[in-house]
Design an enzyme around this catalytic site. Sequence first.
Site, PDB file in Angstrom:
ATOM      1  N   ARG A 158      36.448  61.629  28.515  1.00 34.81           N
ATOM      2  CA  ARG A 158      34.831  60.109  27.881  1.00 34.81           C
ATOM      3  C   ARG A 158      34.193  61.418  28.993  1.00 34.81           C
ATOM      4  NH1 ARG A 158      33.355  54.719  28.584  1.00 34.81           N
ATOM      5  NH2 ARG A 158      30.782  54.814  28.128  1.00 34.81           N
TER       6      ARG A 158
ATOM      7  N   GLU B 205      36.660  51.607  29.904  1.00 37.89           N
ATOM      8  CA  GLU B 205      37.116  51.565  31.381  1.00 37.89           C
ATOM      9  C   GLU B 205      37.456  50.515  32.288  1.00 37.89           C
ATOM     10  OE1 GLU B 205      33.103  51.716  33.270  1.00 37.89           O
ATOM     11  OE2 GLU B 205      32.017  52.914  31.645  1.00 37.89           O
TER      12      GLU B 205
ATOM     13  N   GLU C  17      27.432  50.447  27.570  1.00 36.59           N
ATOM     14  CA  GLU C  17      27.192  48.320  28.547  1.00 36.59           C
ATOM     15  C   GLU C  17      25.471  48.376  28.838  1.00 36.59           C
ATOM     16  OE1 GLU C  17      28.359  48.863  32.731  1.00 36.59           O
ATOM     17  OE2 GLU C  17      30.822  49.255  31.950  1.00 36.59           O
TER      18      GLU C  17
ATOM     19  N   ASN D 231      34.511  47.411  28.120  1.00 34.46           N
ATOM     20  CA  ASN D 231      34.822  48.263  29.606  1.00 34.46           C
ATOM     21  C   ASN D 231      35.035  47.172  29.988  1.00 34.46           C
ATOM     22  OD1 ASN D 231      33.807  50.334  29.159  1.00 34.46           O
ATOM     23  ND2 ASN D 231      31.845  51.070  29.732  1.00 34.46           N
TER      24      ASN D 231
ATOM     25  N   HIS E  81      24.656  56.748  28.909  1.00 34.38           N
ATOM     26  CA  HIS E  81      24.970  56.657  30.385  1.00 34.38           C
ATOM     27  C   HIS E  81      24.236  55.944  31.352  1.00 34.38           C
ATOM     28  CE1 HIS E  81      29.511  55.058  32.115  1.00 34.38           C
ATOM     29  NE2 HIS E  81      28.132  55.142  33.043  1.00 34.38           N
TER      30      HIS E  81
ATOM     31  N   TYR F  86      37.149  45.090  34.033  1.00 35.21           N
ATOM     32  CA  TYR F  86      36.976  44.921  35.798  1.00 35.21           C
ATOM     33  C   TYR F  86      37.462  43.642  35.627  1.00 35.21           C
ATOM     34  CZ  TYR F  86      34.757  48.875  35.172  1.00 35.21           C
ATOM     35  OH  TYR F  86      34.337  50.886  35.581  1.00 35.21           O
TER      36      TYR F  86
HETATM   37  C1  GBH Z   1      30.826  49.849  34.712  1.00 37.84           C
HETATM   38  O1  GBH Z   1      29.602  49.062  35.533  1.00 37.84           O
HETATM   39  C2  GBH Z   1      29.535  51.389  34.787  1.00 37.84           C
HETATM   40  O2  GBH Z   1      30.086  51.998  33.321  1.00 37.84           O
HETATM   41  C3  GBH Z   1      30.011  52.491  35.360  1.00 37.84           C
HETATM   42  O3  GBH Z   1      29.533  53.666  35.221  1.00 37.84           O
HETATM   43  C4  GBH Z   1      30.833  52.109  36.715  1.00 37.84           C
HETATM   44  O4  GBH Z   1      30.926  52.633  38.181  1.00 37.84           O
HETATM   45  C5  GBH Z   1      31.973  51.706  37.068  1.00 37.84           C
HETATM   46  O5  GBH Z   1      31.357  50.019  36.030  1.00 37.84           O
HETATM   47  C6  GBH Z   1      31.918  50.802  38.613  1.00 37.84           C
HETATM   48  O6  GBH Z   1      30.910  49.557  38.440  1.00 37.84           O
HETATM   49  O7  GBH Z   1      27.208  46.014  43.519  1.00 37.84           O
HETATM   50  O8  GBH Z   1      24.587  46.021  43.598  1.00 37.84           O
HETATM   51  O9  GBH Z   1      25.903  48.686  43.220  1.00 37.84           O
HETATM   52  C7  GBH Z   1      30.165  48.040  35.255  1.00 37.84           C
HETATM   53  C8  GBH Z   1      29.289  47.121  35.807  1.00 37.84           C
HETATM   54  C9  GBH Z   1      28.124  48.571  37.318  1.00 37.84           C
HETATM   55  C10 GBH Z   1      29.143  46.373  38.076  1.00 37.84           C
HETATM   56  C11 GBH Z   1      27.189  48.192  38.120  1.00 37.84           C
HETATM   57  C12 GBH Z   1      28.550  46.701  38.949  1.00 37.84           C
HETATM   58  C13 GBH Z   1      26.713  47.642  40.887  1.00 37.84           C
HETATM   59  C14 GBH Z   1      26.529  46.121  41.666  1.00 37.84           C
HETATM   60  N1  GBH Z   1      28.998  47.606  37.224  1.00 37.84           N
HETATM   61  N2  GBH Z   1      27.590  47.002  39.164  1.00 37.84           N
HETATM   62  S1  GBH Z   1      26.264  46.967  43.007  1.00 37.84           S
END
Ligand code: GBH
Length: 484
Positions: free
Chosen positions: A84, A386, A174, A314, A129, A316
Amino acid sequence: LMACAWGSDLTFPPGFKFGAASAAYQIEGGWNASDKGESIWDRLVHENPEMIGDRSNGDVACDSYHLWQRDIEIASEIGLHFYRFSIAWTRILPTGFSDKISEDGKNYYNRLIDGLLEKGINPVISIYHWDLPQQLQDLGGWVNPLIVDWFSDYARVVFSLYADRVKTWITINEPTMICDESYNTGFFAPAILEPHISPYVCAKNVLLAHAKAWRIYDEEYRPKYNGEITLANHLIWYEPLGEEDFELTELVRQNLVGRYSHPVYSKEGGWPPSLEKHMEEVSRRKGFQRSVLPPFTREEIDLVKGTFDFYAMNHYTSRLVRKAEPSEHIGSFPLNGAPDLEAVFEKDPSWSITTSHWFYINPEGIRRQLAWLRKEYGDIKFWITENGLSTTSGLEDRERIEFYRDYLKEVLLAINEDGQKVTGYTAWTLMDNFEWNDGYNSKFGLYEVNFTSPMRTRRQRASARYYKQIIDTHSVPKSPYDDL
Ligand code: GBH
């Protein structure tokens, strides 16, 4: 606690697919190669380097603009069923509009797609994205309703170029990051802090843009190519801190998950009713004459409703939810709290922390999230688009192996015990890359990338070998550390 038996229940159903994901701005570099236009991320990193942890940027990143053949090679070393990746809008349409299609941009993705297919890896494309053309941002970006047409014109161009070979599509990655984290913090492109109106206007426009693109595929391309398309949501699993927080937690879910799901996946369509009611009250209390959550017309409800072929999730991390104290400051949502809901988010002491400040490990969350989605929207088909862990460095990444083992076991429980239709899983991410505001300090890769070398050398981590074993055995095997 995890089940200890390593029996046949740790085998994935036939046809279950494994892949890995990336995003254009995080890997490609070549930010001004050929006729590529400027995106809102190009603008943010160049004008506000202090917003990035290590003051770095994606100008070169993994240099996948030049090293795409190596990317295909490592994807194939792992044995991925699919890869992807996202398309940079400004690489295909330098002005943001469809008046001119870039030859070089078009060819870049053609080579990538053909190279993947030659290795038997299915390309999965995310059309958007986060790297909006700056020119469209100058016209208001995601809060200008005209973006619905700008995005769907772009999507049609992309379908016309690649739909003959690409069978799985994500329209927009997202919405909550695009609309909530960005406008609520001001630290995410387009670096605009306006948490009162923009997140809700943006949400409506993103959903309409997605829906129009879905309908273009459905009407103009599906009959010929028979692919699948949906949007990808970022879902944090929210649990009540105490019993008294149950109702508030449900409202938080409706705001951050339901706002981007109910209009598409529910039978009746439109905003989640409890959220719509709450936002009317909040808006009245704040002195507005109408709700800051802009209503959908009947026509718009029908346009958006049902625009999916599966649910792309997605996932986490998780949060505990409690009510804010009367004078408590609520941090930048959706990571720390939701001001309009007077909700504060916390961590359960049993969840371990990671190198990303927003990310706590709670494997059970993925199964509970799937269960909630089914309760809300019925027995739909899911893809995990994700899931993955950040670490600081090193090739012997035991924590990442254990993360994949534990989350995938929960996915298996969802399938085998709960009867959920989960049909695919995507590791975030193929290789270390530009992790937005964290720059290159937080590493999510199955492969390590050496960012100080001009060669951007990719090296296999232990987790890549473990993921390969998962794919080869079609199961969750023992991790190499399980007997230590
Ligand atoms: C995904 O977002 C994204 O789709 C991907 O691009 C990203 O690399 C991956 O997760 C991991 O983050 O600490 O202030 O930088 C999930 C949501 C997006 C939550 C980025 C945290 C950054 C906060 N994440 N965000 S910061």
